[in-house]
Design a protein around this motif. Structure first.
Motif, PDB file in Angstrom:
ATOM      1  N   HIS A 163       3.754   0.179  33.512  1.00 36.14           N
ATOM      2  CA  HIS A 163       4.288  -1.079  34.019  1.00 36.14           C
ATOM      3  C   HIS A 163       3.810  -2.252  33.151  1.00 36.14           C
ATOM      4  O   HIS A 163       4.599  -3.116  32.784  1.00 36.14           O
ATOM      5  CB  HIS A 163       3.873  -1.292  35.477  1.00 36.14           C
ATOM      6  CG  HIS A 163       4.325  -2.598  36.047  1.00 36.14           C
ATOM      7  ND1 HIS A 163       5.551  -2.760  36.632  1.00 36.14           N
ATOM      8  CD2 HIS A 163       3.716  -3.806  36.113  1.00 36.14           C
ATOM      9  CE1 HIS A 163       5.682  -4.018  37.033  1.00 36.14           C
ATOM     10  NE2 HIS A 163       4.578  -4.671  36.728  1.00 36.14           N
ATOM     11  N   ARG A 164       2.548  -2.238  32.823  1.00 33.14           N
ATOM     12  CA  ARG A 164       1.997  -3.325  32.008  1.00 33.14           C
ATOM     13  C   ARG A 164       2.605  -3.332  30.607  1.00 33.14           C
ATOM     14  O   ARG A 164       2.956  -4.399  30.085  1.00 33.14           O
ATOM     15  CB  ARG A 164       0.471  -3.230  31.952  1.00 33.14           C
ATOM     16  CG  ARG A 164      -0.186  -3.579  33.295  1.00 33.14           C
ATOM     17  CD  ARG A 164      -1.679  -3.758  33.163  1.00 33.14           C
ATOM     18  NE  ARG A 164      -2.367  -2.535  32.804  1.00 33.14           N
ATOM     19  CZ  ARG A 164      -2.785  -1.610  33.666  1.00 33.14           C
ATOM     20  NH1 ARG A 164      -2.568  -1.786  34.959  1.00 33.14           N
ATOM     21  NH2 ARG A 164      -3.405  -0.529  33.250  1.00 33.14           N
ATOM     22  N   GLN A 165       2.752  -2.171  30.002  1.00 31.49           N
ATOM     23  CA  GLN A 165       3.325  -2.106  28.651  1.00 31.49           C
ATOM     24  C   GLN A 165       4.800  -2.494  28.648  1.00 31.49           C
ATOM     25  O   GLN A 165       5.236  -3.300  27.821  1.00 31.49           O
ATOM     26  CB  GLN A 165       3.152  -0.695  28.062  1.00 31.49           C
ATOM     27  CG  GLN A 165       1.731  -0.354  27.698  1.00 31.49           C
ATOM     28  CD  GLN A 165       1.142  -1.312  26.669  1.00 31.49           C
ATOM     29  OE1 GLN A 165       1.835  -1.815  25.788  1.00 31.49           O
ATOM     30  NE2 GLN A 165      -0.144  -1.584  26.780  1.00 31.49           N
ATOM     31  N   GLY A 198       1.603  -2.124  38.452  1.00 36.04           N
ATOM     32  CA  GLY A 198       0.203  -2.102  38.044  1.00 36.04           C
ATOM     33  C   GLY A 198      -0.205  -0.932  37.177  1.00 36.04           C
ATOM     34  O   GLY A 198      -1.332  -0.899  36.689  1.00 36.04           O
ATOM     35  N   LYS A 210       5.302  -6.216  29.123  1.00 36.97           N
ATOM     36  CA  LYS A 210       5.148  -7.021  27.905  1.00 36.97           C
ATOM     37  C   LYS A 210       6.433  -7.013  27.086  1.00 36.97           C
ATOM     38  O   LYS A 210       6.857  -8.051  26.568  1.00 36.97           O
ATOM     39  CB  LYS A 210       3.977  -6.504  27.074  1.00 36.97           C
ATOM     40  CG  LYS A 210       2.631  -6.760  27.727  1.00 36.97           C
ATOM     41  CD  LYS A 210       1.500  -6.117  26.954  1.00 36.97           C
ATOM     42  CE  LYS A 210       0.189  -6.294  27.704  1.00 36.97           C
ATOM     43  NZ  LYS A 210      -0.925  -5.603  27.037  1.00 36.97           N
TER      44      LYS A 210
END
Length: 128
Positions: free
Chosen positions: A34-36, A30, A39
């Motif tokens: 982590h999000r980047q 989260g 992707k």
């Protein structure tokens, strides 16, 4: 495109996916990082799966032109990545997590294990 160039491209994207996927699985979830990285991981997994569709099966029977049983894992990836993206966008963390674990195990660990079978490139590199 020459098959060997395509195979090396596939290997490069698969190894990068494995490294990033392993990192994502063991680190805190989260966060912005982590999000980047997620992707990048998703994009690499899709590119890896699509690249396999142009590589003829080298072991076992071939069906529908040049596809083999190993290509089933490509279809799993092409389904699971969008499923995971839609799940996280809807806030369904459990479904996203399950899809990511299935993707990692099936598309990286299982497919990776098959890459070391006799008759495959990695088998010749490491065992012959």
């Amino acid at each position: 495109m020459d098959n060997m160039v395509l195979i090396y491209f596939h290997l490069a994207t698969a190894v990068a996916s494995f490294c990033i996927g392993t990192y994502l699985l063991v680190r805190r979830k989260g966060s912005p990082a982590h999000r980047q990285l997620g992707k990048v991981y998703m994009l690499l997994m899709m590119v890896t799966a699509v690249s396999t569709l142009f590589i003829p099966a080298q072991v076992g029977p071939q069906v529908f032109y040049h596809f083999g049983y190993i290509h089933i894992l490509s279809v799993v990836t092409l389904y699971t990545v969008p499923e995971a993206i839609f799940a996280i966008r809807k806030g369904d963390i459990k479904k996203h997590r399950n899809a990511m674990v299935i993707l990692y195990v099936m598309a990286l660990l299982v497919a990776g294990a098959f890459a070391f079978m006799p008759g495959r490139l990695l088998h010749t590199w490491f065992f012959v």
